[in-house]
Design a protein around this motif. Structure first.
Motif: not given
Ligand code: SF4
Length: 389
Positions: A29, A18, A24-25, A21-22
């Motif tokens: 990833s 990615c 909430y995720c 890193k979002c």
């Molecule tokens: S939600 Fe998770 S997998 Fe999706 S773009 Fe964001 S960090 Fe990447």
């Protein structure tokens, strides 16, 4: 001819990279874009595909799904190597559907055309919101305008089937914001929409922000109002609910996800990827380095009781629900005498109903999905798995 539950019906490929890193995720990833790591990962993935000996035949129409992470972060030439490996093994025959997950901040008309040429015919776009403040707070890398533009570019590149995701219940979110985001997503003309109520996962930045009091979740009544709005507005706009969180124009339901919900066998490759042959799950190490080094898979042999329970839960997630004849064929026992108490309890609460040979959740049952599923639990948690590594 073998029944559908004795054939691999789908193939999942995990791409763990990615751009950011979002918050909430908690997926497998990683914020990595090093070309060397991506090349090494692709080499290992290709090796894994070439070495894999399936223990069940593969349906010639098995669906393909590249998820992540952000598969659209991987350069098209590396994606092409993976696709070629699948084709060389006969794993990519005439898939009923070949989906690529994409982040709107990572696609161009050129890359989207390259995905079409590789044979992908469906895109799943992680959009999450059209509110600039929410996108920034979630740590998304794209703007609301870029999300709408990415859908238009995908269409220009030849994608007729495009799905978009939204999250509701995020800190600072309001009903008006959710309404606006949904209307903007509908206006892009996507044929499939997934709406996910926020779950705060352990170890995420969001969990830390909440623990420190930097953010707070919207009150329950506000989240309920968002849910009610989404459940009314989506069907009104022509999107039929076919699973607890998924809506589509008629005929545009995700075939790949239905493989999971109907508890059918699927292959999976890549770090953190989990494959299922109907009796056993095998999961690759979640870390990229461990995966590249070839660390062993975790093998989970499921008892017949667990398989029966999972077949019920997974099928009941769908609008179609559980087919009683198929249940008997797969499990060798009739559904009703077995689950009589759970059935009666769910029916008395208005959560389940029977339609012909299928039982399915009512709209009220979908709202309380997990509580409805709990009534079907017959196996104590400690007896659930026999794990060996
Ligand atoms: S939600 Fe998770 S997998 Fe999706 S773009 Fe964001 S960090 Fe990447």
């Amino acid at each position: 001819m073998r029944p559908r539950w004795q054939l691999y019906q789908g193939i999942y490929i995990h791409i763990p990279f990615c751009v950011h890193k979002c918050c909430y995720c908690d997926f497998a990833s990683y914020q990595i874009q090093s070309p060397q790591v991506m090349e090494a990962y692709t080499r290992r993935l290709v090796e894994e595909i070439r070495a894999y000996e399936p223990d069940l035949p593969l349906s010639p129409t098995a669906t393909i799904y590249f998820g992540g992470g952000t598969p659209s972060v991987l350069p098209p030439e590396l994606l092409a190597q993976i696709v070629q490996a699948l084709k060389d093994r006969g794993f990519w025959q005439q898939p009923a559907e070949a989906t690529l997950e994409a982040n709107p901040g990572t696609v161009t008309l050129e890359s989207l055309r390259a995905y079409r040429q590789l044979g992908f015919d469906r895109l799943s776009m992680g959009i999450q919101s059209f509110q600039p403040g929410e996108l920034a707070l979630m740590g998304r890398i794209h703007t609301a305008e870029e999300a709408a533009e990415a859908v238009q570019l995908a269409r220009e590149a030849g994608f007729a089937r495009i799905s978009g995701d939204l999250i509701y219940g995020y800190p600072t979110q309001t009903l008006a914001g959710v309404q606006d985001s949904l209307q903007k997503l509908i206006a892009t003309g996507v044929d499939h929409i997934s709406v996910y109520g926020l779950t705060v996962e352990e170890g995420t930045q969001l969990e830390r922000q909440l623990a420190k009091g930097q953010l707070s979740l919207p009150p329950d009544e506000a989240v309920d109002a968002m849910y009610d709005y989404l459940m009314d507005a989506l069907p009104q706009a022509g999107y039929q609910r076919y699973e607890i969180a998924n809506f589509a124009w008629p005929g545009q339901e995700s075939l790949h996800n239905q493989v999971y919900w109907h508890y059918l066998p699927y292959m999976a490759f890549g770090c953190g990827a989990c494959r299922f042959n109907g009796k056993r799950r095998e999961t690759s190490p979640a870390g990229i380095r461990e995966y590249i080094e070839g660390k062993p898979l975790e093998v989970e042999t499921l008892t017949p009781e667990i398989r029966r329970e999972e077949l019920v839960f997974m099928s009941l997630r769908t609008r179609q629900g559980l087919n009683l004849t198929e249940f008997q064929e797969r499990k060798g026992t009739a559904f009703f005498p077995f689950y009589e108490t759970a059935w009666e309890e769910c029916q008395s609460r208005g959560w389940l109903e029977q339609e012909g040979d299928n039982i399915h959740l009512t709209p009220q049952g979908m709202r309380f999905g997990n509580l409805a599923f709990e009534t079907f639990l017959t196996v104590p948690p400690e007896a659930k798995k026999e794990k060996n590594i």
